[in-house]
Design an enzyme around this catalytic site. Structure first.
Site, PDB file in Angstrom:
ATOM      1  N   HIS A 131      27.838 -15.452  14.181  1.00  0.00           N
ATOM      2  CA  HIS A 131      27.869 -15.484  15.626  1.00  0.00           C
ATOM      3  C   HIS A 131      28.299 -16.724  16.387  1.00  0.00           C
ATOM      4  O   HIS A 131      28.896 -16.865  17.382  1.00  0.00           O
ATOM      5  CB  HIS A 131      26.287 -15.028  15.936  1.00  0.00           C
ATOM      6  N   GLU A 143      55.172   8.164  14.077  1.00  0.00           N
ATOM      7  CA  GLU A 143      56.171   7.475  13.286  1.00  0.00           C
ATOM      8  C   GLU A 143      56.963   8.322  12.341  1.00  0.00           C
ATOM      9  O   GLU A 143      57.798   7.660  11.532  1.00  0.00           O
ATOM     10  CB  GLU A 143      55.268   6.325  12.552  1.00  0.00           C
ATOM     11  N   ASP A 165      58.068   2.227  11.414  1.00  0.00           N
ATOM     12  CA  ASP A 165      58.511   3.321  10.593  1.00  0.00           C
ATOM     13  C   ASP A 165      59.082   4.274  11.241  1.00  0.00           C
ATOM     14  O   ASP A 165      60.056   5.160  10.384  1.00  0.00           O
ATOM     15  CB  ASP A 165      57.059   4.028  10.125  1.00  0.00           C
ATOM     16  N   CYS A 168      52.820   0.367  19.182  1.00  0.00           N
ATOM     17  CA  CYS A 168      52.306  -0.694  18.515  1.00  0.00           C
ATOM     18  C   CYS A 168      53.159  -1.320  17.687  1.00  0.00           C
ATOM     19  O   CYS A 168      52.645  -2.278  16.558  1.00  0.00           O
ATOM     20  CB  CYS A 168      50.930  -0.294  18.032  1.00  0.00           C
TER      21      CYS A 168
END
Length: 574
Positions: free
Chosen positions: A190, A432, A456, A503
């Site tokens: 943390h 893809e 891909d 992406c």
């Protein structure tokens, strides 16, 4: 004197030490006392637990009203405090072993903390800090002592502590914390996450920091090298001051670009998200600059280990990422192993052509229990943030429906356990494989969104291994066939009011990202290093002009002509 530890935030701070030594509560009671009244001690524990529960719930409400993401920390503490096994063991210590409530709490909590610390998994080990936090609250209730925390500090200080508990970091008076130095902690603690989140220089794991540093002395905390310097004066102090100021200026310039609003000159807003695996410092630093996570890879959990990760381990990791991004969407890609990503713990069979074999969603559907375990973990984590699921390597509508069946099975299992989850979690697909792109209109009816994995998609479309230099010239992301396929996907999803992201590597390159914007892509998900270039490009261009250009370029025959035209358009804009 120079003390060394783990550098957490790339900055330098100079200030006076304030040692934080919270009282551990009630001490010195006899562990066992035959004369005690078990019922009274049990009632004493239950009252303390209820008071702490109400205190935590108030903190949840307060944090939620203030829009703070750390409300989830206190929510998790409430759940731990209500754990049936933990409470049963405390009751047994009191009634069967005649232990006082405070000692029963110490014994049981210490045992559970030790179990978590010895798991060997850093993120699960961090849960021990949550138990320590609750134990301290209970002991302070027994003793009647006021709770000391870091929510109100007397002025700018360098906080030095054995370690910081989750509630310390959640309520930190960050305006007055110049730096953090702790004896404990790790990259996933943390303390590390809060330091990165707030841009506070920190050095963790500094042996003997509390005893070696004195209240009020001036120290230099170097979050770059991981060193804490004492007794600094003269030219050395001037050097540190100049370095600190230089780093602050550089950070401001970089943040100025990264914080730019991704709005084109003609007013179209393009989403910008992150591709990520673990919560690294770079990722945490970039949270305020992005719209969320467009690709959260989960394969790293399965790598270099003898057994697959358990549901609990995955849950803790997914939860931590969801918490870290607060209300921003985190798109969790389900397991994408196979091809060039092998994991020994799954004992995958040898395949002559693994890229065309049992990988990603195909692998998950062939091993439904493996898939259900991950889905249960993700569903459980969904209540701690804005989590959504994304299926990789989808080739057909049949794939989507088969995955949804397993997802519903996972939901049923959680309902039977009584565990909360987001019932209507958004589900999307990776585009893809060319087959799913060609039937994007059918796929769009089945899911909530799509993200195009250009790496891909180009590899399969062009029949060219992107990692084989012998066919590198055939791997053309700006081939007219790629452009037409991407356009086909965006148009199909937009007709149903659903968004399309990218992406793959095309999203992180300003030239190819310009093409994607012209093809109608709604958001780009990129690595941290690509953020400045993309954030600089978007406000410089006209989306309408980019669309007109792409409409024309899709009719071009040669990739080199398309590349040249896009580069010229970008150069003229910048």
């Amino acid at each position: 004197m120079k003390l060394s530890g783990i550098p957490i935030n790339s900055g330098i701070a100079i200030g006076r030490v304030m040692r934080y030594l919270p009282d551990c509560g009630e001490k010195g009671e006899k562990a066992r006392d035959a004369a005690i009244c078990a019922e009274e001690e049990l009632d004493r524990y239950r009252r303390a637990a209820e008071e702490v529960r109400q205190e935590l719930k108030q903190l949840v409400r307060q944090a939620s009203e203030e829009g703070q993401a750390h409300s989830d920390i206190f929510y998790a503490h409430v759940a731990m405090l209500e754990d049936k096994m933990l409470n049963a063991e405390i009751a047994d210590c009191i009634t069967k072993e005649h232990m006082r409530a405070s000692n029963a709490v110490c014994r049981v909590f210490n045992r559970f903390e030790a179990m978590l610390r010895h798991t060997g998994e850093p993120l699960i080990q961090e849960r021990a800090a949550d138990l320590s936090d609750i134990r301290l609250r209970l002991l302070q209730r027994f003793s009647g002592q006021p709770r000391h925390d870091l929510s109100k500090l007397p002025g700018p200080v360098v906080v030095v502590a054995k370690d910081l508990l989750p509630s310390d970091t959640a309520t930190l008076d960050r305006k007055n914390v110049l730096a953090i130095v702790t004896e404990g902690g790790s990259l996933t603690s943390h303390s590390a996450i809060i330091a990165c989140s707030y841009g506070i220089p920190a050095v963790l794991g500094v042996s003997g920091a509390v005893s070696k540093l004195r209240d009020g002395e001036t120290v230099v905390v170097d979050g770059v090298s991981g060193c804490v310097h004492t007794q600094v004066a003269g030219e050395e102090m001037k050097r540190f001051c100049l370095l600190r100021d230089q780093m602050l200026r550089e950070k401001e310039r970089a943040m100025g670009v990264r914080n730019a609003q991704p709005i084109t000159k003609d007013g179209r807003r393009i989403g910008v998200k992150l591709n990520m695996e673990a919560l690294t410092q770079d990722v945490l630093d970039a949270r305020s600059c992005v719209d969320g996570v467009g690709l959260f890879r989960t394969e790293f959990l399965y790598m270099d280990r003898p057994e697959p990760p358990s549901e609990e381990e995955q849950f803790q990791v997914y939860r931590r990422v969801a918490e870290a991004f607060g209300g921003k969407a985190v798109t969790l890609r389900t397991l994408d192993l196979g091809g060039d990503k092998q994991a020994g713990c799954l004992n995958l069979p040898h395949e002559e052509n693994p890229f065309l074999g049992s990988r990603a969603l195909r692998l998950c559907l062939s091993r439904p229990e493996l898939f259900r375990t991950q889905l249960r973990a993700a569903l459980r984590a969904s209540v701690y943030g804005n989590l959504q699921l994304m299926l990789p390597m989808v080739s057909s509508v049949e794939d989507i429906r088969a995955a949804r069946v397993v997802l519903e099975q996972a939901k049923t299992q959680l309902r039977e356990r009584g565990q909360p989850f987001q019932a209507h979690i958004p589900v999307g697909i990776m585009v893809e494989i060319p087959s799913i792109a060609l039937v994007a209109d059918l796929a769009a009816r089945e899911v909530d969104f799509a993200s195009i994995g250009t790496n891909d998609l180009c590899q399969y479309l062009m029949a060219a291994d992107r990692k084989n230099p012998a066919v590198a010239t055939y791997y053309r992301t700006l081939h007219p066939a790629m452009l037409r396929l991407i356009s086909l996907v965006t148009e199909a999803f937009h007709r149903l009011g659903k968004q399309v992201s990218v992406c793959g590597e095309m999203g992180g390159n300003p030239v190819t990202a310009l093409a994607l914007i012209g093809l109608g892509v709604d958001s780009l998900s990129v690595g941290v290093s690509a953020l400045p270039g993309i954030k600089k490009m978007i406000p410089s261009i006209s989306a309408h002009e980019a669309k007109n250009q792409m409409d024309r370029l899709q009719k071009q025959c040669l990739t080199k002509d398309i590349e040249r035209a896009l580069q010229e358009l970008l150069d003229s804009a910048l």
